[in-house]
Design a protein around this motif. Structure first.
Motif, PDB file in Angstrom:
ATOM      1  N   TRP A  65      40.842 -57.868  -7.448  1.00 14.32           N
ATOM      2  CA  TRP A  65      39.615 -58.400  -8.048  1.00 14.32           C
ATOM      3  C   TRP A  65      38.628 -57.255  -8.215  1.00 14.32           C
ATOM      4  O   TRP A  65      38.774 -56.187  -7.626  1.00 14.32           O
ATOM      5  N   ARG A  66      37.644 -57.469  -9.071  1.00 17.25           N
ATOM      6  CA  ARG A  66      36.649 -56.419  -9.310  1.00 17.25           C
ATOM      7  C   ARG A  66      35.793 -56.201  -8.065  1.00 17.25           C
ATOM      8  O   ARG A  66      35.522 -57.143  -7.311  1.00 17.25           O
ATOM      9  N   ASP A  67      35.380 -54.969  -7.869  1.00 16.23           N
ATOM     10  CA  ASP A  67      34.584 -54.607  -6.697  1.00 16.23           C
ATOM     11  C   ASP A  67      33.126 -54.987  -6.943  1.00 16.23           C
ATOM     12  O   ASP A  67      32.268 -54.152  -7.241  1.00 16.23           O
ATOM     13  N   GLU A  68      32.872 -56.276  -6.841  1.00 13.98           N
ATOM     14  CA  GLU A  68      31.536 -56.830  -7.033  1.00 13.98           C
ATOM     15  C   GLU A  68      31.491 -58.151  -6.276  1.00 13.98           C
ATOM     16  O   GLU A  68      32.539 -58.705  -5.938  1.00 13.98           O
ATOM     17  N   PRO A  69      30.303 -58.643  -5.970  1.00 13.39           N
ATOM     18  CA  PRO A  69      30.237 -59.942  -5.285  1.00 13.39           C
ATOM     19  C   PRO A  69      30.945 -61.008  -6.116  1.00 13.39           C
ATOM     20  O   PRO A  69      30.558 -61.253  -7.261  1.00 13.39           O
ATOM     21  N   PRO A  70      32.015 -61.623  -5.591  1.00 14.25           N
ATOM     22  CA  PRO A  70      32.783 -62.572  -6.410  1.00 14.25           C
ATOM     23  C   PRO A  70      32.027 -63.867  -6.636  1.00 14.25           C
ATOM     24  O   PRO A  70      31.329 -64.370  -5.752  1.00 14.25           O
TER      25      PRO A  70
ATOM     26  N   ASP B 231      39.631 -62.724 -14.142  1.00 12.81           N
ATOM     27  CA  ASP B 231      38.742 -62.814 -12.992  1.00 12.81           C
ATOM     28  C   ASP B 231      39.420 -62.387 -11.705  1.00 12.81           C
ATOM     29  O   ASP B 231      38.767 -61.885 -10.779  1.00 12.81           O
TER      30      ASP B 231
ATOM     31  N   SER C 116      38.230 -46.530  -8.376  1.00 14.86           N
ATOM     32  CA  SER C 116      37.077 -47.370  -8.034  1.00 14.86           C
ATOM     33  C   SER C 116      36.976 -48.522  -9.024  1.00 14.86           C
ATOM     34  O   SER C 116      37.661 -48.555 -10.041  1.00 14.86           O
ATOM     35  N   GLY C 117      36.090 -49.465  -8.688  1.00 13.59           N
ATOM     36  CA  GLY C 117      35.839 -50.589  -9.584  1.00 13.59           C
ATOM     37  C   GLY C 117      36.638 -51.828  -9.267  1.00 13.59           C
ATOM     38  O   GLY C 117      36.406 -52.875  -9.872  1.00 13.59           O
ATOM     39  N   TRP C 118      37.574 -51.727  -8.302  1.00 12.31           N
ATOM     40  CA  TRP C 118      38.380 -52.901  -7.977  1.00 12.31           C
ATOM     41  C   TRP C 118      38.852 -52.809  -6.539  1.00 12.31           C
ATOM     42  O   TRP C 118      38.814 -51.759  -5.914  1.00 12.31           O
ATOM     43  N   ARG C 119      39.264 -53.958  -6.021  1.00  6.75           N
ATOM     44  CA  ARG C 119      39.776 -54.045  -4.654  1.00  6.75           C
ATOM     45  C   ARG C 119      41.106 -54.782  -4.678  1.00  6.75           C
ATOM     46  O   ARG C 119      41.396 -55.538  -5.611  1.00  6.75           O
TER      47      ARG C 119
END
Length: 324
Positions: free
Chosen positions: A273-278, A136, A152-155
């Motif tokens: 972490w993944r580039d999506e709302p955590p 996670d 892309s896909g992560w921060r």
């Protein structure tokens, strides 16, 4: 080196069957496609894993060793693979280094309602596990190659600048600082071309290029107890180039620890972490990690010495420090 878990699974299937046709059928892919993927894995590792002819498939010596490592890696991945439940957070540690453990201690004190699942993975393994949905959040070293391969896909965000120090031999006279050129420098790391070269090795290679040193690469013993045993039985005069986390452990074991005179290297650790709302557990982990970094003054270069601080020139953390 970016090790793709999918390729590892393909290799284990072939090693189990010792037959490309049967392995391809079990994986629901074509035999030519499987052969191509195995060759790609061998190229990444820099060594042949299988010997093939028209009738037989056998493992090379390197292939047999890698098979044991591959099974361990896939076992870890399987253990981490589960539905993303709101009360569960999956994290990983790089060996016994202190950064992630300190963050986890702070997190579990604040969020006693969250079940934490912890595993051990190096930085490259953490990135793959993160993007595969097996972790996670990660605490790892981000490299330029990671950003080029996975743009892309992560921060990511800088968490800590961990000082690096020099560990002497048993019986050495304690000194505050020593020259990098006084003795040979050794590192517990896997050299380029070994098949196990990773983000830590990338940092050390940059350090060699900057200083002109040619360090002795001793492999990766793993747990601190193995590293300490290797250092205690080592012969000859040398310094071990080591992170602050391990240097403190060596000092507690009675070994002298010194600051480098010429410059003060720091090892950058980042949150990823993944580039999506955590989800809430992930968001809280990020907040607590950054609060911990601020409380412990992790995001500044250490003031223990007047030597100039150093990071690799192309390190992804450098622009963040410049902005600050």
């Amino acid at each position: 080196m970016d090790l793709d878990l999918r390729l590892v699974r393909y290799f284990v299937a072939v090693a189990d069957e010792l037959h490309f046709g049967r392995a391809a059928a079990s994986l629901y892919i074509s035999q030519p496609a499987l052969s191509k993927q195995i060759r790609k894995l061998e190229e990444q590792l820099g060594a042949p894993l299988l010997v093939r002819d028209s009738r037989h498939v056998t493992l090379t010596a390197r292939g047999q060793r890698f098979l044991d490592e591959a099974r361990t890696l896939l076992s870890i991945a399987e253990r981490m693979q589960q539905e993303n439940q709101p009360g569960v957070l999956r994290v990983a540690h790089v060996f016994e280094l202190a950064t992630s453990r300190i963050v986890v201690d702070a997190y579990t004190s604040a969020r006693k309602d969250i079940q934490l699942i912890e595993s051990a993975l190096d930085s490259v393994g953490q990135l793959h596990a993160l993007l595969d949905g097996l972790l996670d959040v990660a605490i790892m070293r981000v490299t330029p190659q990671m950003l080029a391969d996975r743009p892309s896909g992560w921060r990511h965000r800088l968490l800590r600048l961990e000082p690096m120090r020099l560990v002497g031999r048993p019986g050495d006279v304690p000194r505050e600082s020593v020259s990098l050129h006084e003795r040979p420098i050794e590192v517990f790391a896997d050299a380029r071309g070994s098949g196990l070269y990773n983000a830590h090795g990338d940092y050390l290679s940059a350090f060699e290029r900057h200083t002109g040193l040619r360090m002795r690469w001793l492999g990766t013993p793993g747990a601190f107890s193995h590293c300490l045993a290797a250092l205690m039985r080592a012969e000859g005069s040398a310094f071990l180039f080591e992170s602050d986390s391990y240097a403190d452990k060596y000092a507690a074991a009675g070994l002298p620890v010194h600051q480098p005179t010429e410059l003060h290297p720091h090892y950058p650790w980042s949150l990823a972490w993944r580039d999506e709302p955590p989800a809430r557990p992930v968001a809280d982990y990020l907040d607590i990690a950054l609060e911990t970094a601020d409380r412990l003054d992790w995001q500044r270069f250490s003031a223990r010495t007047s030597a100039p601080a150093w990071l690799p020139a192309d390190d992804p953390a450098a622009p963040e420090l410049t902005r600050r």
